[in-house]
Design a protein around this motif. Structure first.
Motif, PDB file in Angstrom:
ATOM      1  N   VAL A   1      -6.402  17.525 -22.470  1.00  0.00           N
ATOM      2  CA  VAL A   1      -5.049  17.710 -23.000  1.00  0.00           C
ATOM      3  C   VAL A   1      -5.075  18.903 -23.942  1.00  0.00           C
ATOM      4  O   VAL A   1      -5.888  18.951 -24.872  1.00  0.00           O
ATOM      5  CB  VAL A   1      -4.566  16.445 -23.750  1.00  0.00           C
ATOM      6  N   ALA A   2      -4.216  19.853 -23.692  1.00  0.00           N
ATOM      7  CA  ALA A   2      -4.171  21.055 -24.532  1.00  0.00           C
ATOM      8  C   ALA A   2      -3.663  20.699 -25.924  1.00  0.00           C
ATOM      9  O   ALA A   2      -2.943  19.713 -26.120  1.00  0.00           O
ATOM     10  CB  ALA A   2      -3.267  22.109 -23.890  1.00  0.00           C
ATOM     11  N   ASP A   3      -4.038  21.516 -26.887  1.00  0.00           N
ATOM     12  CA  ASP A   3      -3.547  21.318 -28.248  1.00  0.00           C
ATOM     13  C   ASP A   3      -2.038  21.559 -28.288  1.00  0.00           C
ATOM     14  O   ASP A   3      -1.504  22.377 -27.526  1.00  0.00           O
ATOM     15  CB  ASP A   3      -4.237  22.285 -29.210  1.00  0.00           C
TER      16      ASP A   3
ATOM     17  N   VAL B   1      -1.599   9.610 -24.651  1.00  0.00           N
ATOM     18  CA  VAL B   1      -2.250  10.813 -25.174  1.00  0.00           C
ATOM     19  C   VAL B   1      -1.615  12.057 -24.581  1.00  0.00           C
ATOM     20  O   VAL B   1      -1.296  13.024 -25.291  1.00  0.00           O
ATOM     21  CB  VAL B   1      -3.762  10.766 -24.887  1.00  0.00           C
ATOM     22  N   HIS B   2      -1.422  12.041 -23.274  1.00  0.00           N
ATOM     23  CA  HIS B   2      -0.871  13.232 -22.615  1.00  0.00           C
ATOM     24  C   HIS B   2       0.572  13.491 -23.019  1.00  0.00           C
ATOM     25  O   HIS B   2       0.987  14.638 -23.201  1.00  0.00           O
ATOM     26  CB  HIS B   2      -0.974  13.059 -21.098  1.00  0.00           C
TER      27      HIS B   2
ATOM     28  N   PRO C   1       1.074  19.473 -25.824  1.00  0.00           N
ATOM     29  CA  PRO C   1       2.255  20.324 -26.031  1.00  0.00           C
ATOM     30  C   PRO C   1       3.458  19.774 -25.284  1.00  0.00           C
ATOM     31  O   PRO C   1       3.319  19.142 -24.235  1.00  0.00           O
ATOM     32  CB  PRO C   1       1.815  21.681 -25.464  1.00  0.00           C
ATOM     33  N   SER C   2       4.634  20.004 -25.822  1.00  0.00           N
ATOM     34  CA  SER C   2       5.850  19.555 -25.158  1.00  0.00           C
ATOM     35  C   SER C   2       6.116  20.392 -23.921  1.00  0.00           C
ATOM     36  O   SER C   2       5.573  21.488 -23.752  1.00  0.00           O
ATOM     37  CB  SER C   2       7.039  19.654 -26.116  1.00  0.00           C
TER      38      SER C   2
ATOM     39  N   ALA D   1       7.507  23.730 -24.970  1.00  0.00           N
ATOM     40  CA  ALA D   1       6.497  24.667 -25.473  1.00  0.00           C
ATOM     41  C   ALA D   1       5.639  25.203 -24.336  1.00  0.00           C
ATOM     42  O   ALA D   1       5.305  26.396 -24.303  1.00  0.00           O
ATOM     43  CB  ALA D   1       5.626  23.978 -26.516  1.00  0.00           C
ATOM     44  N   THR D   2       5.282  24.315 -23.390  1.00  0.00           N
ATOM     45  CA  THR D   2       4.495  24.766 -22.241  1.00  0.00           C
ATOM     46  C   THR D   2       5.267  25.786 -21.423  1.00  0.00           C
ATOM     47  O   THR D   2       4.711  26.785 -20.956  1.00  0.00           O
ATOM     48  CB  THR D   2       4.118  23.561 -21.370  1.00  0.00           C
ATOM     49  N   ARG D   3       6.562  25.516 -21.278  1.00  0.00           N
ATOM     50  CA  ARG D   3       7.395  26.446 -20.503  1.00  0.00           C
ATOM     51  C   ARG D   3       7.505  27.792 -21.210  1.00  0.00           C
ATOM     52  O   ARG D   3       7.484  28.845 -20.560  1.00  0.00           O
ATOM     53  CB  ARG D   3       8.780  25.825 -20.309  1.00  0.00           C
TER      54      ARG D   3
END
Length: 452
Positions: free
Chosen positions: A109-111, A232-233, A238-239, A242-244
């Motif tokens: 899972v990315a920060d 967790v995911h 990141p939302s 935010a990922t987009r």
């Protein structure tokens, strides 16, 4: 036409995937139900649930205490730093939880997105912390994880303990007659009757029941950890927004780099091609002008050569203009433009375009240059005898497919032309799928947004 099925998925800790180390013959020696209780993955997942309770208690106590204290102090200024500290502590627990999930569940899972501070100093930090959606998601995780951790801990521990205890009962039932003064494990007892598991048949049945529990427990534990994976995911990563944003920033960089590369290519083609020819043409015409009076025949020959150079320069300029944006694409659309590209291919190409309307000009141009580049690859590398180009629309997506019967082996790897093409398609939310086994055939499908 051949439809394309695009599959999306995300592997959550697939420790035993075919490509993983140790996969192969070893993982097929035992069927999955018998293999699961002794697999390292099962023990890691069980350990994750056992650790989840103490970690959940610590997170829950910290989050509830700090949040309640901060909310109560909001009538004064002290509530703001206390709430900010509560959120910062929850983000710290989030780092621990992501590391624990990565180590024990194989879940990457990315920060979350970093704080966006406007200015410097404690006030800017507190404002950024309180405005951060990721921080509040961490707080929500700390609250939700605790009751789930209690439930998962109790279920996993009971199934695991009872399963192994019953399975190994034939090894330790002697404890009861030797130290307990009874024949075995008591199944039922009152003032008049007592039933003990003490004869060979009952001991065997007990072990078989334990075997069933032991084989079922890893799958129950796996189902429980699936909920943890989702928590967790969904809350500690990141939302989607935010990922987009990160994807769009990356795509913007690709678009800028591609445009800069195209400008450099155009400049190079002009400098080395048409410009060089026009300079040579000007010099030849100057020499012809000087010889016009003293040697008209030689001057006429030089003018005739210059005329040929003019035709060549015009052809190069037409090719260059076609490389920037072909006029036939603007005037007549993809069907005619792709047919023109196919006619220049070194192998026979059948083109079929089935579109109810024209897509957006930008998408149309990308589709044209995608097919053009793929057909160039067919001409240069495929060693094919025929190829087909299909273009169709599915809902709000434009699909292109180029198939050839060549030698195959095309690969989207770093530095290849297909990798660059995939990057350009990704910049506009497109997808490039390459199916090219050795010995062929090669089937390359591109998917673009319609945006009509």
């Amino acid at each position: 036409m051949t439809p394309m099925a695009t599959q999306y998925g995300q592997g959550y800790g697939d420790w035993d995937s075919p490509g993983s180390p140790g996969a192969g013959e070893r993982r097929h020696r035992l069927p999955a139900p018998l293999r699961a209780p002794i697999e390292a993955r099962s023990w890691r997942e069980f350990g994750y649930l056992m650790l989840g309770l103490p970690v959940g208690i610590a997170m829950f106590i910290y989050a509830v205490t700090m949040f309640a204290l901060g909310a109560g102090l909001l009538v004064t200024f002290l509530g703001i730093p206390v709430l900010a500290a509560a959120l910062a502590g929850c983000r710290g627990f989030g780092v621990l939880e992501r590391a624990r999930a990565r180590r024990l569940l194989g879940l990457e899972v990315a920060d979350p997105e970093p704080l966006r501070m406007k200015g410097h100093g404690p006030m800017a930090w507190m404002g950024a912390m309180l405005k951060s959606g990721a921080s509040w998601r961490h707080l929500l995780y700390a609250v939700l994880q605790f009751p789930w951790a209690v439930f998962a801990f109790v279920v996993a521990l009971n199934f695991w303990a009872y399963g192994w205890a019953l399975l190994t009962y034939p090894l330790w039932f002697w404890v009861f007659p030797m130290y307990g003064g009874q024949g075995g494990l008591q199944l039922y007892g009152d003032q008049a009757h007592s039933i003990y598991l003490d004869n060979p048949f009952e001991i065997t049945v007990t072990a078989l029941v334990g075997l069933l529990f032991t084989m079922a427990t890893p799958w129950i534990v796996r189902a429980l950890t699936t909920v943890d994976r989702l928590l967790v995911h969904g809350l500690l990563g990141p939302s989607r927004l935010a990922t987009r944003v990160v994807e769009l920033e990356s795509d913007r960089g690709v678009v800028i780099d591609t445009a800069a590369a195209d400008l450099r290519r155009i400049e190079r083609d002009l400098h080395d091609g048409a410009q060089a020819r026009l300079v040579a043409l000007a010099m030849d015409l100057g020499l012809a002008k000087e010889k016009l009076a003293e040697d008209p025949r030689e001057a006429a020959r030089m003018v005739d050569e210059a005329h040929g150079e003019v035709k060549t320069a015009l052809q190069e300029l037409r090719d260059l203009a076609r490389g920037i944006h072909p006029a036939v694409l603007t005037d007549r659309g993809l069907d005619a433009a792709l047919s023109a590209v196919a006619s220049r291919c070194t192998v026979p190409v059948q083109v079929e375009v089935d579109l109810p309307a024209r897509p957006a000009p930008a998408i149309e141009g990308i589709a044209y240059f995608t097919v053009s580049e793929l057909l160039q690859n067919v001409s240069k590398h495929a060693r094919a005898t025929r190829a087909t180009v299909d273009v169709w629309r599915v809902e709000n997506r434009l699909l292109l497919q180029v198939v050839d019967n060549g030698v195959g082996g095309a690969d989207v790897s770093g530095g290849s032309g297909l990798a660059g093409l995939a990057g350009r398609l990704d910049a506009v939310d497109g997808i490039l799928v390459v199916d090219s086994p050795v010995a062929g055939p090669t089937r390359i499908t591109a998917e673009l947004p319609w945006r009509g």
